[in-house]
Scaffold this motif. Structure first.
Motif, PDB file in Angstrom:
ATOM      1  N   ALA A 139       0.837  -1.193   0.000  1.00  0.00           N
ATOM      2  CA  ALA A 139       0.000   0.000   0.000  1.00  0.00           C
ATOM      3  C   ALA A 139       0.872   1.242   0.000  1.00  0.00           C
ATOM      4  O   ALA A 139       1.843   1.331   0.762  1.00  0.00           O
ATOM      5  CB  ALA A 139      -0.913   0.000   1.224  1.00  0.00           C
ATOM      6  N   VAL A 144      -5.213   3.519  -0.005  1.00  0.00           N
ATOM      7  CA  VAL A 144      -5.782   3.356   1.342  1.00  0.00           C
ATOM      8  C   VAL A 144      -6.612   4.576   1.730  1.00  0.00           C
ATOM      9  O   VAL A 144      -7.710   4.449   2.270  1.00  0.00           O
ATOM     10  CB  VAL A 144      -4.676   3.138   2.386  1.00  0.00           C
ATOM     11  N   THR A 169       2.858  -1.527   4.201  1.00  0.00           N
ATOM     12  CA  THR A 169       2.484  -0.126   4.045  1.00  0.00           C
ATOM     13  C   THR A 169       3.736   0.714   4.249  1.00  0.00           C
ATOM     14  O   THR A 169       4.642   0.325   4.986  1.00  0.00           O
ATOM     15  CB  THR A 169       1.414   0.301   5.071  1.00  0.00           C
ATOM     16  N   LEU A 174      -0.936   4.477   7.340  1.00  0.00           N
ATOM     17  CA  LEU A 174      -1.656   3.650   6.368  1.00  0.00           C
ATOM     18  C   LEU A 174      -2.007   2.293   6.972  1.00  0.00           C
ATOM     19  O   LEU A 174      -3.087   1.746   6.721  1.00  0.00           O
ATOM     20  CB  LEU A 174      -0.816   3.469   5.101  1.00  0.00           C
ATOM     21  N   ARG A 175      -1.106   1.744   7.756  1.00  0.00           N
ATOM     22  CA  ARG A 175      -1.414   0.474   8.431  1.00  0.00           C
ATOM     23  C   ARG A 175      -2.601   0.649   9.370  1.00  0.00           C
ATOM     24  O   ARG A 175      -3.533  -0.176   9.366  1.00  0.00           O
ATOM     25  CB  ARG A 175      -0.206  -0.036   9.226  1.00  0.00           C
ATOM     26  N   GLY A 301       1.464   8.927   1.447  1.00  0.00           N
ATOM     27  CA  GLY A 301       1.943   7.885   2.332  1.00  0.00           C
ATOM     28  C   GLY A 301       3.140   8.491   3.058  1.00  0.00           C
ATOM     29  O   GLY A 301       3.009   9.149   4.080  1.00  0.00           O
TER      30      GLY A 301
END
Length: 390
Positions: A139, A144, A169, A174-175, A301
């Motif tokens: 990701a 996401v 990620t 993001l996680r 990100g």
């Protein structure tokens, strides 16, 4: 291991800036004895005529290439704008199946390593099931923060995550969001991006470089495509309230004319330099000459520009979104703005210019973002996936 990399974001000759960070990540993945092949699908488009703008890039992309010693193929797949979003993974997987089946005759891969959850990661899951191989998903940002807002796409992403050997990620934010969406915690790992520490490094003679660029006062740099979500307009407004500060903007895009008009309307056209597209090899000089690099984006990100600036010894002002707080978390990295507004960004720039960290300390902090460590961590997940299958 034999690793099949799948990503429609992989750069090619017609789109050289497209997903450079993926190319860096993959380049540091292999260990002695490993083999990698890259399948980087490109949307089908019937013409390469410049009249069609960015769509013509699809027509100009080569069918195959070699980059950094890796064999790359660019099979075409159908894209149905807007109405075809929910069908995109299926269309991609169906178009890639014969290509991958042929490739497998000479390259019997052990795992599929995919980048960007949708449609690439979901398509990788479909292909992995067809060929009986494990797969990883990575990701990167909007896959996401944006795409899962659509219910059908969210269901497909979560179903693919459930079948994947692992999901990486590029930042903890993001996680956390994937877990909030319903992904299993034991499936998702943070593996941060790195930066090319050899290319992005402090200049040998910064004062001489600044003289060459005609900089004799405080200078701020904003790098990125000229689109609304990058926030260049906010940075222009911020600098307009900071007398004597020069702003350099590196990038091109559809908002170029509007941003120039904004600078003129605010009376700062002479202090805002629009540099257009800047090749990656020239970016270190701009980072090195600037006193502060600013990222006004609304979603990222971990933006490449953050790590590139730090590696050149240049501290940051960044908006407090997604992965940026995970980078700008020590004084030598710079400051986060209080919010995503021109006033808050301007206040942070002023504070940082008044007490700049030592550039050598900023560089030392950046050295933790080493692509070699990224590759090591990512490859370990692939090795675990292959071992589990055996």
């Amino acid at each position: 291991m034999k690793i099949l990399v799948l990503s429609s974001l992989y750069p090619n000759a017609a789109q050289p800036r497209h997903g450079i960070f993926i190319e860096h990540r993959v380049a540091h993945l292999a260990r002695p004895g490993d083999e990698i092949r890259v399948v980087a699908p490109v949307p089908w488009f019937p013409s390469a005529h410049p009249l069609f703008g960015r769509y013509a890039d699809f027509g100009r992309a080569p069918q195959a290439a070699t980059r950094r010693g890796l064999a790359i193929s660019h099979p075409r797949y159908p894209v149905l704008p807007k109405i075809g979003m929910a069908a995109a993974p299926w269309l991609m997987a169906a178009a890639l199946y014969p290509h991958v089946a042929k490739l497998r005759q000479t390259f019997d891969f052990d795992a599929i390593d995919s980048y960007y959850l949708y449609p690439d990661g979901v398509a990788a899951g479909l292909l992995a099931r067809m060929f009986g191989r494990p797969f990883l998903m990575s990701a990167l940002g909007t896959d996401v923060s944006l795409i899962p807002q659509h219910r059908a796409e969210r269901r497909m992403i979560l179903a693919a995550i459930a079948r994947a050997a692992a999901v990486t990620t590029v930042c903890g934010a993001l996680r956390d969001e994937l877990l909030a969406l319903g992904a299993a915690a034991d499936k998702v790992r943070v593996v941060e991006h790195g930066v090319d520490l050899a290319l992005f490094r402090p200049p040998a003679n910064r004062e001489a470089l600044r003289r060459t660029l005609g900089l004799d006062g405080p200078a701020v740099l904003s790098v990125g495509h000229l689109i609304d979500r990058k926030g260049h307009d906010l940075v222009i407004r911020a600098v307009a309230a900071l007398p004597g500060v020069t702003l350099m903007i590196a990038g091109d895009g559809p908002r170029d004319a509007a941003l120039r008009a904004l600078a003129a309307a605010l009376g700062v056209a002479e202090r805002v330099r629009f540099l257009g597209h800047v090749d990656q090899a020239r970016l270190p000089d701009l980072y090195g000459a600037a006193d502060v690099a600013v990222n006004g984006a609304d979603r990222e990100g971990i933006a490449n520009v953050l790590l590139e600036a730090l590696a050149c010894g240049t501290p940051l002002v960044a908006t407090p979104i997604w992965g940026s707080p995970e980078v700008v978390r020590v004084p030598e990295a710079g400051l986060l703005s209080a919010d995503r507004s021109a006033g808050a960004i301007g206040a942070a720039i002023a504070r940082l210019l008044a007490a700049l960290p030592e550039r050598a300390a900023t560089r030392r902090y950046a050295e933790r973002y080493d692509w070699r460590e990224t590759g090591r961590l990512h490859r370990a997940l692939l090795a675990d996936a292959v071992s589990a299958r055996e």
